[in-house]
Design a protein around this motif. Sequence first.
Motif, PDB file in Angstrom:
ATOM      1  N   ILE A   1      25.234  26.389  63.094  1.00 10.69           N
ATOM      2  CA  ILE A   1      26.307  26.878  64.321  1.00 10.69           C
ATOM      3  C   ILE A   1      26.129  28.015  64.900  1.00 10.69           C
ATOM      4  O   ILE A   1      26.999  28.700  63.596  1.00 10.69           O
ATOM      5  CB  ILE A   1      27.236  25.947  63.407  1.00 10.69           C
ATOM      6  N   GLY A   2      25.667  28.838  65.369  1.00 14.21           N
ATOM      7  CA  GLY A   2      25.703  30.114  65.706  1.00 14.21           C
ATOM      8  C   GLY A   2      24.270  30.350  65.148  1.00 14.21           C
ATOM      9  O   GLY A   2      24.139  31.535  65.249  1.00 14.21           O
ATOM     10  N   ASP A   3      22.727  29.853  65.581  1.00 21.03           N
ATOM     11  CA  ASP A   3      21.849  30.832  65.328  1.00 21.03           C
ATOM     12  C   ASP A   3      21.624  31.596  66.598  1.00 21.03           C
ATOM     13  O   ASP A   3      21.889  31.217  67.711  1.00 21.03           O
ATOM     14  CB  ASP A   3      21.176  29.430  65.057  1.00 21.03           C
ATOM     15  N   ASP A   4      20.866  32.517  66.352  1.00 28.85           N
ATOM     16  CA  ASP A   4      20.468  33.609  67.247  1.00 28.85           C
ATOM     17  C   ASP A   4      18.630  33.544  67.430  1.00 28.85           C
ATOM     18  O   ASP A   4      18.799  34.354  69.010  1.00 28.85           O
ATOM     19  CB  ASP A   4      21.086  34.912  66.909  1.00 28.85           C
ATOM     20  N   TRP A   5      19.196  32.498  66.895  1.00 24.92           N
ATOM     21  CA  TRP A   5      17.104  32.820  67.992  1.00 24.92           C
ATOM     22  C   TRP A   5      16.521  31.408  68.206  1.00 24.92           C
ATOM     23  O   TRP A   5      15.641  31.533  69.155  1.00 24.92           O
ATOM     24  CB  TRP A   5      15.930  32.966  66.332  1.00 24.92           C
TER      25      TRP A   5
END
Length: 418
Positions: free
Chosen positions: A161-165
């Motif tokens: 929850i919140g992966d930036d890729w």
Amino acid sequence: MDHVPPEVTNMIFEAVASPNDRASRKDLCNLRMVNKSFSVMGAPHVFHTIPLWIGLRSLENLHTLSQHPTISKLVTHIKFSVVQIKADKEGNMHQEVKAKFEADHGNHAISTCDIAVIKHMAARANYIEAQKWLHTSKQALMLLTRAFSKFSSLQSFSVSIGDDWIGAKELNQAFGRLIGDEILFSTKSILPIAFRALHTARVKLEELSISVRAGSPSRPYGSLNPCGITPSRRHLMRRMTDDCMTAALAAFPMDFTADHCWKSLKSLGLMLPAFGGQRHYKTCERIFNQLHACKDLSALTVTGLSALWQDAYFGSGTQQFLPNLLYLDLKLVEFPHFKGFLGFFYAHCDKLQTVKFLWVKFADPGVADPWKTAAARMRRWTWSAIQSFTISESFGETPDGDIAPYLRKEVMDNPCAA
């Protein structure tokens, strides 16, 4: 290179893959292009983990991999992101996009900005419609179920929850530019689809983790600003709300005993934001109440769950709770009852091999110097398999102390007495 021994080639791939991040994955893909031998040997390293989100391209890629007779057998881990495009209400996003375009190009280029805004919002509207259709028409559920059923070696599933890729490349190509407030990480409509697909595909998971990334990403969503629009990093990684994590945990089945997908779990990880566990107590408690059905669970990692370990887990039936637990890693967890803490470890001291505590506290006011007292009490028991029992009250890679030698009676001095 064709004459390099397979052992050496495999060591090369393992060294490149060791960071297990986006950069190493890209390097592995490039390494496979050296020759046919490298392509074959590198396939297990490249396709071991599949990043996934409910986007058109991501699902298409998942379907393609699941149909491949060789690659489908190599997939053992799905890394799932809940990223999506936020729906625009009352044209607020249109005004925000226009303001940023105008700020970048100036008033003299207002016509250029208007055209760019129209193109951007049109692409965005189409994408949102496709996203809505995937979420509500059961098409995503159908595609995920079919793909998961083809991955015969699938045994690990992690929710980020919140992966930036994950999803960044697809969104970048779809929009050409993206403003931070258009990105949303929400589990409400997405995570139940993934869990239902795992259940329907009859996947027997051995590893499951849910993590909430609550900090700023290192390089959020690549270069999504070819025309000079710089997205705000603090907006790209939106603050995780209580509702987000509650929805994630609520997606679990009510009864693990009736769900083959969870009964086979051997490793479970719940990584919540630091100091935020108390807010999610009820939903987390439901999961822990069902862990009695996970008789094979051997590794448990928990971060940020204050007052989670209740007497229900430490009462007279503690031998029945996680009877095969070998590895326990707790960070930012608070034990409300000192006696319950001792009861749990008394029931598991014959099998536990590794215990890691970071900022683990006791809320029981009736015990002075609890770690010193706990270590002295636990030393009386027989720790048949313990290898390390580290306790840290400060952040860092090196633990403050390891009481395993003291528990094994190899040293006399209580390391917690200092």
